[in-house]
Design an enzyme around this catalytic site. Structure first.
Site, PDB file in Angstrom:
ATOM      1  N   LEU A 461     -26.666 -29.458 -98.708  1.00 35.09           N
ATOM      2  CA  LEU A 461     -27.537 -30.116 -97.743  1.00 35.09           C
ATOM      3  C   LEU A 461     -26.933 -29.971 -96.356  1.00 35.09           C
ATOM      4  O   LEU A 461     -25.826 -30.450 -96.091  1.00 35.09           O
ATOM      5  CB  LEU A 461     -27.713 -31.602 -98.086  1.00 35.09           C
ATOM      6  CG  LEU A 461     -28.297 -31.925 -99.464  1.00 35.09           C
ATOM      7  CD1 LEU A 461     -28.425 -33.426 -99.651  1.00 35.09           C
ATOM      8  CD2 LEU A 461     -29.634 -31.248 -99.656  1.00 35.09           C
ATOM      9  N   ASP A 462     -27.661 -29.302 -95.474  1.00 36.47           N
ATOM     10  CA  ASP A 462     -27.166 -29.051 -94.121  1.00 36.47           C
ATOM     11  C   ASP A 462     -28.256 -29.486 -93.142  1.00 36.47           C
ATOM     12  O   ASP A 462     -29.271 -28.811 -92.984  1.00 36.47           O
ATOM     13  CB  ASP A 462     -26.832 -27.575 -93.943  1.00 36.47           C
ATOM     14  CG  ASP A 462     -26.128 -27.308 -92.615  1.00 36.47           C
ATOM     15  OD1 ASP A 462     -25.914 -28.298 -91.868  1.00 36.47           O
ATOM     16  OD2 ASP A 462     -25.815 -26.150 -92.335  1.00 36.47           O
ATOM     17  N   THR A 463     -28.047 -30.617 -92.495  1.00 36.29           N
ATOM     18  CA  THR A 463     -29.029 -31.100 -91.518  1.00 36.29           C
ATOM     19  C   THR A 463     -28.964 -30.338 -90.207  1.00 36.29           C
ATOM     20  O   THR A 463     -29.830 -30.521 -89.347  1.00 36.29           O
ATOM     21  CB  THR A 463     -28.795 -32.594 -91.245  1.00 36.29           C
ATOM     22  OG1 THR A 463     -27.454 -32.786 -90.779  1.00 36.29           O
ATOM     23  CG2 THR A 463     -28.999 -33.406 -92.512  1.00 36.29           C
ATOM     24  N   GLY A 464     -27.962 -29.478 -90.039  1.00 41.57           N
ATOM     25  CA  GLY A 464     -27.872 -28.690 -88.819  1.00 41.57           C
ATOM     26  C   GLY A 464     -28.552 -27.349 -88.920  1.00 41.57           C
ATOM     27  O   GLY A 464     -28.744 -26.675 -87.902  1.00 41.57           O
ATOM     28  N   LEU A 577     -21.882 -23.094 -92.268  1.00 42.50           N
ATOM     29  CA  LEU A 577     -22.999 -22.483 -91.559  1.00 42.50           C
ATOM     30  C   LEU A 577     -23.695 -23.532 -90.703  1.00 42.50           C
ATOM     31  O   LEU A 577     -23.963 -24.637 -91.158  1.00 42.50           O
ATOM     32  CB  LEU A 577     -24.015 -21.894 -92.552  1.00 42.50           C
ATOM     33  CG  LEU A 577     -25.215 -21.165 -91.923  1.00 42.50           C
ATOM     34  CD1 LEU A 577     -24.739 -19.958 -91.118  1.00 42.50           C
ATOM     35  CD2 LEU A 577     -26.176 -20.732 -93.009  1.00 42.50           C
TER      36      LEU A 577
END
EC number: 3.4.23.-
Length: 584
Positions: A461-464, A577
């Site tokens: 999970l990558d909110t960016g 990332l």
């Protein structure tokens, strides 16, 4: 000390409650025969005794004064004993048959026949020529004729009183007849008010004295029922008619005040309707002319009001107002035809949308076909906004991934006060994604494409990240990958990632319906599986970071002042990332 009673101000004391007026007059006449005359204390004790005697079962009508004398207690204060004794002496003389000729026939020679006691009559009295007065029953046609005449008139109005007065003069009714006539003509409320007013008038008349009235023979109503007592019957009829003039509320009848002149009604007809309504609504004796002149101007139509204003006759006599508006006639209103645009005839050619003739394409009821296949499911039969994959299942509620402990009641109340006094928005249950401070935010998901089965994979999970990244081995073989430039933390990259312009379905563990993305990035090195903001925004979920219990680090006394005694800081790996993709 005893009570002091002064001389009575009113010469006629008030009768006790529940005692008829004619009975009370008998007691008063007996009391005024006392020598010396009675005092206010005597009347007070008499009223007090009669209130108690009325409640006993020996109270009869007519009153038996001998039985009443036995009810008086011994040594009763006042002169009640003397008053009742006088009534006992007068009772035999009153019950004896009359020995003199009646007042109506003084020339009749003796011997006089004994008149038997006549029962109170309840029918109109007939006076045939040369015969004694008799009764005949009310005929229904007579009652219906009287009611038909007064049906449009208010009780007490001039027309009502004129009709009833003529009926009374023609039939010569008794007291019971008038009571029945009132019940037939008027409502129960009007009859009750009339009865109260009539009782007041009868009490005043009996006190002042009426020619031929004997208080010892009963009340005026009973004596007026005797066919031979024509004089008393006339007095009672006048009192019965006078009770109508004192009825309250007759002057407030609004039926005549709501009459308006029509736009094409002649002024003379309008005034005639007003005149009839005032005759039926105003009580007898009320001046009608000022009210008629005021309503004739205020309730007239605008054209008649302008004529009266121009001639200065807004409050003139009624005859001048009629002459002023006599020449006025309603204006002829020409009918104007509305001009409507002519409809364009339907074309002979077929419609460009449905292929049928008879209408234009702008009026076609068939929906417009989509320009191409749906970009989500590749179905050419519907638009993208009507795609069934975009319709979320709102019937079932989504399950929570994690059950959190509830807050205490006092904490929740304090938060409600800070947020606006307990006013909350509608409840919305959002799925919670738990995160750990010691591990990366990893979530187990299933990825599938059109006509492919779901494949499980661990996703970060990558909110960016702006766009979701999937490994290349999940991509179908017939996929058309396109080149793109990805800007990440390490700088721009043009060969490591490709863009897949094809719908992809991501099944999350806390959602019943999958998340559908129109496109995604493909990692050609099969290294990263990242859920970006495009997928997380459709989830409508909340990230939850659990609080870790605080730990106390062992601290030893250092030999040197510095940071050498502290353990090295923990190494936290950064997210690999943080890039944004630009779509072609």
């Amino acid at each position: 000390m005893g009570k002091t009673y002064s001389s009575p101000v009113n010469p006629i004391p008030k009768a006790p409650k529940g005692l008829a007026i004619h009975h009370w007059l008998n007691f008063l006449q007996a009391a005024y025969r006392l020598q010396p005359g009675p005092s206010e204390f005597d009347f007070h004790q008499l009223r007090k005794f009669l209130k108690l005697a009325i409640k006993t079962p020996v109270w009869l009508n007519p009153i038996n004064y001998s039985v009443l004398a036995r009810l008086i207690p011994k040594n009763y204060p006042g002169r009640v004993h003397e008053i009742v004794a006088i009534l006992i002496q007068e009772t035999p003389a009153r019950e004896a048959p009359p020995s003199a000729p009646p007042a109506d026939d003084p020339q009749k020679p003796p011997p006089y026949p004994e008149h038997a006691q006549v029962e109170p009559q309840c029918l109109p009295v007939l006076h045939p020529h040369g015969a004694p007065a008799t009764h005949r029953p009310w005929q229904m046609k007579d009652l219906q004729a009287i009611k038909q005449e007064v049906s449009s008139s208010a009780p007490g109005s001039p027309q009502f009183m004129q009709t009833v007065r003529l009926a009374v003069q023609q039939f010569d009714p008794t007291a019971k007849d008038l009571h029945d006539l009132l019940q037939y003509l008027c409502s129960s409320l009007v009859a009750s008010l009339h009865h109260q007013q009539l009782e007041t008038l009868i009490a005043q008349a009996e006190t002042q004295g009426i020619t031929g009235y004997n208080p010892l023979a009963g009340p005026l109503r009973v004596q007026a029922n005797n066919p031979n007592q024509q004089g008393l019957r006339r007095e009672y009829q006048n009192l019965w008619l006078s009770a109508f003039s004192a009825l309250p509320g007759n002057t407030k009848d609004p039926t005549w005040a709501a009459i308006l002149q029509g736009p094409e009604e002649p002024f003379c007809s309008f005034v005639e309707r007003l005149n009839v309504a005032l005759d039926n609504g105003l009580p007898e004796g009320t001046p009608k002319d000022p009210i008629l002149r005021s309503l004739a101007y205020s309730n007239a139509n605008k054209e008649c009001q302008k004529l009266l204003q121009a001639r200065g006759q807004t409050n003139s006599p009624l005859g001048e107002m009629l002459r002023a508006c006599q020449t006025w006639t309603p204006r002829d209103k020409n009918k104007i035809l509305m001009i409507q645009p002519k409809k364009t005839p339907p074309p002979n050619q077929p419609c460009f949308r449905c292929g049928q003739a008879g209408h234009w394409s702008r009026d076609c009821k068939q929906p417009r076909p989509p320009p191409g296949p749906c970009p989500l499911c590749q179905d050419p039969a519907h638009w993208k906004q009507d795609c069934p994959q975009l319709k979320a299942d709102t019937k079932g509620s989504e399950d929570l991934l994690l059950d959190l402990p509830c807050e205490a009641s006092h904490v929740r109340e304090r938060k409600n006060l800070l947020r606006g006094g307990g006013l909350t928005s509608p409840r919305t249950i959002l799925p919670l994604i738990p995160l750990s401070q010691q591990r990366q935010p990893i979530l187990h998901v299933q990825v599938s494409f059109s006509n492919t089965s779901p494949v499980g994979v661990q996703a970060l999970l990558d909110t960016g990240a702006d766009i979701t990244v999937l490994p290349a081995y999940l991509c179908p073989p017939d996929s058309n990958l396109q080149d793109t430039t990805v800007l990440g933390a390490g700088g721009p990259s043009t060969s490591k990632f490709k863009i897949l312009p094809r719908p992809v379905h991501i099944h999350l563990p806390f959602r019943k319906q999958p998340v559908t993305l129109t496109s995604c990035l493909i990692d050609t090195n099969d290294q990263w599986t990242i859920l970006g903001r495009d997928a997380l925004q459709q989830c409508q979920s909340s990230l939850y970071l659990a609080d870790q219990p605080s730990s106390v680090l062992p601290v030893q006394t250092p030999k040197l002042i510095g940071l050498e005694h502290l353990p090295p800081p923990p190494e936290v790996s950064q997210f690999p990332l943080n890039r944004s993709a630009s779509r072609p």
